[in-house]
Design a protein around this motif. Structure first.
Motif, PDB file in Angstrom:
ATOM      1  N   LEU A 125      -7.736  11.521  -0.088  1.00 38.77           N
ATOM      2  CA  LEU A 125      -7.939  10.807   1.100  1.00 38.77           C
ATOM      3  C   LEU A 125      -8.215   9.226   0.922  1.00 38.77           C
ATOM      4  CD1 LEU A 125      -9.645  13.607   3.027  1.00 38.77           C
ATOM      5  CD2 LEU A 125      -7.066  12.965   3.066  1.00 38.77           C
ATOM      6  N   ALA A 126      -9.344   8.815   0.330  1.00 36.87           N
ATOM      7  CA  ALA A 126      -9.751   7.525   0.477  1.00 36.87           C
ATOM      8  C   ALA A 126      -9.060   6.588  -0.143  1.00 36.87           C
ATOM      9  CB  ALA A 126     -11.530   7.672  -0.318  1.00 36.87           C
ATOM     10  N   ILE A 127      -8.439   6.986  -1.323  1.00 35.98           N
ATOM     11  CA  ILE A 127      -7.842   5.912  -2.274  1.00 35.98           C
ATOM     12  C   ILE A 127      -6.438   5.712  -1.412  1.00 35.98           C
ATOM     13  CG2 ILE A 127      -6.351   5.447  -4.473  1.00 35.98           C
ATOM     14  CD1 ILE A 127      -8.756   6.797  -5.822  1.00 35.98           C
TER      15      ILE A 127
ATOM     16  N   LEU B  17     -17.469  -9.415  -4.304  1.00 39.25           N
ATOM     17  CA  LEU B  17     -18.803  -8.987  -4.634  1.00 39.25           C
ATOM     18  C   LEU B  17     -19.316  -7.684  -4.304  1.00 39.25           C
ATOM     19  CD1 LEU B  17     -20.840 -12.080  -4.871  1.00 39.25           C
ATOM     20  CD2 LEU B  17     -20.095 -10.953  -6.736  1.00 39.25           C
ATOM     21  N   ASN B  18     -18.906  -7.396  -2.900  1.00 47.05           N
ATOM     22  CA  ASN B  18     -19.261  -6.238  -2.208  1.00 47.05           C
ATOM     23  C   ASN B  18     -18.760  -4.841  -3.101  1.00 47.05           C
ATOM     24  OD1 ASN B  18     -20.416  -4.322  -0.387  1.00 47.05           O
ATOM     25  ND2 ASN B  18     -18.346  -4.419   0.715  1.00 47.05           N
TER      26      ASN B  18
ATOM     27  N   ILE C  71     -14.119   1.376  -0.646  1.00 42.35           N
ATOM     28  CA  ILE C  71     -14.152   2.677   0.119  1.00 42.35           C
ATOM     29  C   ILE C  71     -14.217   3.781  -0.673  1.00 42.35           C
ATOM     30  CG2 ILE C  71     -12.731   4.095   1.728  1.00 42.35           C
ATOM     31  CD1 ILE C  71     -11.692   1.668   3.182  1.00 42.35           C
ATOM     32  N   PRO C  72     -13.245   4.184  -1.617  1.00 49.04           N
ATOM     33  CA  PRO C  72     -13.498   5.083  -2.541  1.00 49.04           C
ATOM     34  C   PRO C  72     -14.631   4.930  -3.284  1.00 49.04           C
ATOM     35  CG  PRO C  72     -11.569   3.893  -3.103  1.00 49.04           C
ATOM     36  CD  PRO C  72     -12.041   3.287  -1.788  1.00 49.04           C
ATOM     37  N   LEU C  73     -15.165   3.902  -4.006  1.00 47.08           N
ATOM     38  CA  LEU C  73     -16.163   3.506  -4.575  1.00 47.08           C
ATOM     39  C   LEU C  73     -17.360   4.107  -4.010  1.00 47.08           C
ATOM     40  CD1 LEU C  73     -15.221   0.234  -6.241  1.00 47.08           C
ATOM     41  CD2 LEU C  73     -15.444   2.445  -7.246  1.00 47.08           C
ATOM     42  N   VAL C  74     -17.615   3.633  -2.528  1.00 45.19           N
ATOM     43  CA  VAL C  74     -18.764   4.338  -1.755  1.00 45.19           C
ATOM     44  C   VAL C  74     -18.833   5.610  -1.607  1.00 45.19           C
ATOM     45  CG1 VAL C  74     -19.994   4.146   0.363  1.00 45.19           C
ATOM     46  CG2 VAL C  74     -19.329   1.856  -0.844  1.00 45.19           C
TER      47      VAL C  74
END
Length: 180
Positions: free
Chosen positions: A11-13, A99-100, A43-46
């Motif tokens: 979903l996120a990717i 950076l985020n 998004i997927p990293l978080v």
């Protein structure tokens, strides 16, 4: 944990890719489109970091589970933004969003390392999962969490449709100052 990570992959990717492509195609400002595209990577990293943090909390490591997203990531971002604008004063939003994404990757990696050390052993060889049940029960919570993320930003999003980027930036700083 494995099932939740597969859901993120499914979903996120794609959501992240769709957001990046949509920003590139719809927005007139290339700077904003690049910032959104780079920011969509987080998004997927978080999501991965939150899954691992929740697993740590479920194993009774409450503070440790909350630390990667709620402490480590903002701290790293603040520490990295200061030198960025010190040495690159003409840096734009895409550099800050990059950076985020980097801090989100670090938070996900740290959460993974902390969880890996604390997972009980031996691990089961066969998994018994009710995938549809989990998805049905997660949907209302995901909707609520998504609205909780969007709700504080709705003023900025609506103003972004009617005003220039410069005016929206001033509003965002003024709003953040008022909230503090």
């Amino acid at each position: 944990i494995a099932w939740a990570e597969r859901v993120v992959l499914t979903l996120a990717i794609p959501l992240s890719a769709l957001l990046s492509i949509g920003a590139w195609l719809i927005l007139d400002s290339r700077t904003v489109a690049i910032a959104i595209a780079v920011g969509a990577i987080s998004i997927p990293l978080v999501a991965f970091a939150k899954i691992r943090g929740a697993a740590l909390q479920g194993l009774h490591f409450i503070v440790l589970g909350q630390s990667p997203i709620n402490l480590l990531r903002p701290l790293l971002l603040a520490l990295m933004l200061a030198p960025l604008f010190q040495f690159m004063p003409d840096a734009d939003a895409s550099a800050a969003m990059a950076l985020n994404a980097v801090t989100a990757a670090v938070a996900a990696a740290v959460a993974y390392m902390w969880l890996r050390r604390r997972l009980p052993r031996p691990r089961p060889t066969a998994l018994d999962q009710d995938k549809k049940g989990w998805l049905r029960s997660a949907l209302p919570m995901a909707t609520t969490a998504g609205m909780r993320v969007v709700q504080p930003q709705i003023g900025v999003l609506l103003l972004g449709l009617m005003a220039s980027s410069h005016e929206v930036g001033i509003f965002r700083v003024a709003f953040s100052t008022a909230v503090m």
